[in-house]
Write a protein that holds these residues in place. Sequence first.
Motif, mmCIF file in Angstrom:
data_model
loop_
_atom_site.group_PDB
_atom_site.id
_atom_site.type_symbol
_atom_site.label_atom_id
_atom_site.label_comp_id
_atom_site.label_asym_id
_atom_site.label_seq_id
_atom_site.Cartn_x
_atom_site.Cartn_y
_atom_site.Cartn_z
ATOM 1 N N HIS A 1 0.882 -1.373 -0.094
ATOM 2 C CA HIS A 1 -0.162 0.002 -0.018
ATOM 3 C C HIS A 1 0.960 1.208 0.232
ATOM 4 O O HIS A 1 1.232 1.744 1.050
ATOM 5 C CB HIS A 1 -1.027 -0.110 1.354
ATOM 6 N N SER A 2 1.353 1.679 -1.296
ATOM 7 C CA SER A 2 2.246 2.627 -1.199
ATOM 8 C C SER A 2 1.711 3.964 -1.356
ATOM 9 O O SER A 2 1.819 4.793 -2.244
ATOM 10 C CB SER A 2 3.171 2.427 -2.376
ATOM 11 N N ILE A 3 0.846 4.568 -0.287
ATOM 12 C CA ILE A 3 0.253 5.619 -0.429
ATOM 13 C C ILE A 3 1.303 6.765 0.190
ATOM 14 O O ILE A 3 2.379 6.573 0.651
ATOM 15 C CB ILE A 3 -0.886 5.793 0.732
ATOM 16 N N GLU A 4 0.451 8.026 0.084
ATOM 17 C CA GLU A 4 1.521 9.316 0.604
ATOM 18 C C GLU A 4 1.041 9.606 1.833
ATOM 19 O O GLU A 4 -0.024 9.514 2.168
ATOM 20 C CB GLU A 4 1.353 10.484 -0.368
ATOM 21 N N VAL A 5 1.943 10.073 2.729
ATOM 22 C CA VAL A 5 1.639 10.182 3.909
ATOM 23 C C VAL A 5 2.056 11.705 4.107
ATOM 24 O O VAL A 5 3.423 12.351 3.995
ATOM 25 C CB VAL A 5 2.522 9.382 5.072
ATOM 26 N N ALA A 6 1.111 12.711 4.866
ATOM 27 C CA ALA A 6 1.476 13.796 4.961
ATOM 28 C C ALA A 6 1.818 14.251 6.460
ATOM 29 O O ALA A 6 1.050 13.496 7.394
ATOM 30 C CB ALA A 6 0.113 14.741 4.718
ATOM 31 N N VAL A 7 2.941 14.821 6.732
ATOM 32 C CA VAL A 7 3.437 15.207 8.140
ATOM 33 C C VAL A 7 3.128 16.555 8.409
ATOM 34 O O VAL A 7 3.971 17.185 7.610
ATOM 35 C CB VAL A 7 4.700 14.422 8.459
ATOM 36 N N ASN A 8 2.899 17.112 9.507
ATOM 37 C CA ASN A 8 2.857 18.270 9.979
ATOM 38 C C ASN A 8 4.179 18.751 10.388
ATOM 39 O O ASN A 8 4.846 18.288 11.381
ATOM 40 C CB ASN A 8 1.776 18.614 11.069
ATOM 41 N N VAL A 9 4.983 19.870 9.672
ATOM 42 C CA VAL A 9 6.216 20.189 10.365
ATOM 43 C C VAL A 9 6.394 21.724 10.540
ATOM 44 O O VAL A 9 5.630 22.604 10.114
ATOM 45 C CB VAL A 9 7.096 20.024 8.975
ATOM 46 N N SER A 10 7.003 21.967 11.925
ATOM 47 C CA SER A 10 6.853 23.172 12.372
ATOM 48 C C SER A 10 7.943 24.016 11.713
ATOM 49 O O SER A 10 8.787 23.421 11.214
ATOM 50 C CB SER A 10 7.048 23.269 13.939
ATOM 51 N N VAL A 11 7.680 25.397 11.502
ATOM 52 C CA VAL A 11 8.806 26.316 10.773
ATOM 53 C C VAL A 11 9.906 26.210 11.588
ATOM 54 O O VAL A 11 10.978 26.329 11.085
ATOM 55 C CB VAL A 11 8.100 27.429 10.889
ATOM 56 N N LYS A 12 9.811 25.973 13.048
ATOM 57 C CA LYS A 12 11.123 25.840 13.978
ATOM 58 C C LYS A 12 11.947 24.582 13.337
ATOM 59 O O LYS A 12 13.189 24.623 13.494
ATOM 60 C CB LYS A 12 10.647 25.635 15.213
ATOM 61 N N GLN A 13 11.249 23.675 12.901
ATOM 62 C CA GLN A 13 11.922 22.365 12.550
ATOM 63 C C GLN A 13 12.934 22.795 11.085
ATOM 64 O O GLN A 13 13.792 22.074 11.025
ATOM 65 C CB GLN A 13 11.236 21.111 12.026
ATOM 66 N N LEU A 14 12.308 23.599 10.392
ATOM 67 C CA LEU A 14 12.968 24.148 9.097
ATOM 68 C C LEU A 14 14.141 25.197 9.431
ATOM 69 O O LEU A 14 15.201 25.334 8.904
ATOM 70 C CB LEU A 14 12.176 24.830 8.090
ATOM 71 N N LEU A 15 14.121 25.723 10.866
ATOM 72 C CA LEU A 15 15.163 26.823 11.246
ATOM 73 C C LEU A 15 16.442 26.073 12.026
ATOM 74 O O LEU A 15 17.264 26.660 12.015
ATOM 75 C CB LEU A 15 14.453 27.751 12.070
ATOM 76 N N HIS A 16 16.023 24.948 12.654
ATOM 77 C CA HIS A 16 17.221 24.359 13.388
ATOM 78 C C HIS A 16 17.488 23.041 12.667
ATOM 79 O O HIS A 16 16.615 22.159 12.450
ATOM 80 C CB HIS A 16 16.431 23.879 14.831
ATOM 81 N N GLY A 17 18.649 22.893 12.425
ATOM 82 C CA GLY A 17 19.360 21.843 11.896
ATOM 83 C C GLY A 17 18.964 21.640 10.258
ATOM 84 O O GLY A 17 18.308 22.169 9.889
ATOM 85 N N ASN A 18 19.486 20.479 9.739
ATOM 86 C CA ASN A 18 19.253 20.304 8.483
ATOM 87 C C ASN A 18 18.312 19.394 8.249
ATOM 88 O O ASN A 18 18.507 18.222 7.741
ATOM 89 C CB ASN A 18 20.595 19.905 7.799
ATOM 90 N N ILE A 19 16.906 19.606 8.315
ATOM 91 C CA ILE A 19 15.772 18.822 8.160
ATOM 92 C C ILE A 19 15.965 18.157 6.972
ATOM 93 O O ILE A 19 15.523 17.131 6.756
ATOM 94 C CB ILE A 19 14.430 19.475 8.632
ATOM 95 N N SER A 20 16.204 18.822 5.758
ATOM 96 C CA SER A 20 15.974 18.158 4.416
ATOM 97 C C SER A 20 16.815 17.055 4.289
ATOM 98 O O SER A 20 16.656 15.801 3.771
ATOM 99 C CB SER A 20 16.218 19.083 3.093
ATOM 100 N N GLN A 21 18.317 17.010 4.856
ATOM 101 C CA GLN A 21 19.275 16.086 4.836
ATOM 102 C C GLN A 21 18.687 14.826 5.794
ATOM 103 O O GLN A 21 18.824 13.503 5.294
ATOM 104 C CB GLN A 21 20.604 16.384 5.502
ATOM 105 N N ARG A 22 18.102 15.183 7.023
ATOM 106 C CA ARG A 22 17.626 14.252 7.862
ATOM 107 C C ARG A 22 16.637 13.484 7.251
ATOM 108 O O ARG A 22 16.537 12.151 7.255
ATOM 109 C CB ARG A 22 17.021 14.879 9.215
#
Length: 292
Positions: free
Chosen positions: A111-132
């Motif tokens: 069941h290869s569905i898409e899953v949406a995850v809520n991400v806080s702007v703070k997660q984008l500001l701290h650390g390298n979330i894209s790499q993670r």
Amino acid sequence: MAKTGENNQFQLFQPSMTAQITRRLKLEQRLRRAVLDDTQLVLFYQPKIDLQTGEIIGVEALIRWEHPEEGMLSPAEFIPIAEASNFIVELGDWVLVSALKQIARWNQLNHSIEVAVNVSVKQLLHGNISQRIFVLTQQMNIHPQQVQLEITEDKLMDNLDHIITQLQLLEQYGFILAIDDFGTGHSSLSRLKSLPFKVLKIDQSFVANITTDKNNAQLISAIISMGHSLDKIMIAEGIETIEQMKLLQSLKCEQGQGYLFSRPLPAHEITHLLQHPADMRERYLQTPSKTI
Ligand code: C2E
Ligand code: MG
Ligand code: MG
Ligand code: MG
């Protein structure tokens, strides 16, 4: 004398304020422990429906907290506490890892569905979330297109220059970016055009009265046309009645989410729906009309 008055006033306000602050601090402490222990927190998943076919195309992960004394706590209560203290960065990472593990489990069941995850702007500001996220998806054999990241509009524009790099990297890795609660913030159209968001989620407050209030219907129609002219996929949240669904279908809104189709459910109930797609349609086609 005046001083006594002031003191009296101060004393009047103090207990309730102290109680509120104490509660927030306690909740935050227990939330930290819940993340560390990996107990009490759980993700529920709400189906996202293709409004033309009626099929489930994906789900949104929504966090729940089974508090030992207070029962099931709503994210509306504890997410703002986590946001205020930066703890949201760790909590958000827990959500991300848990949601990705669940995608991997569904993939194993085909069941290869898409899953949406809520991400806080703070997660984008701290650390390298894209790499993670990229590393995690590689390790778990998850296709980036299966991962949708929802970022709430009202917080988005505040530190835009700082987060734009992360957004661009996320998009380059192939993750799908969505603006959540669209219409409640203040994104300018020119900004919107240049940002790598593929999906706009229309806030539920715009959906609420579309079948009873002509102005709201016109407003949502304008929002959808505007989104389409910018090549965005439009998703309406908070659909509760068949009439709302029909109107949104006629306005060519691609996707919908709401209690009409399903409330957020534990993962195993989503698995059941994926295995019995006919059950999904029955769920909402039999729902009696609420608005006529
Ligand atoms: P959101 O991301 O906009 O999620 C939609 C909210 O609307 C969810 O509330 C969902 O249960 C509710 N909802 C869905 N369909 C309907 C409907 O037909 N009618 C009505 N009245 N409500 C509907 P929930 O789960 O309480 O989450 C509230 C908010 O908390 C979310 O809003 C999101 O901003 C935040 N949140 C939840 N989980 C997470 C998380 O893991 N991380 C972060 N950063 N925020 C989260
Ligand atoms: Mg959301
Ligand atoms: Mg929303
Ligand atoms: Mg919201």
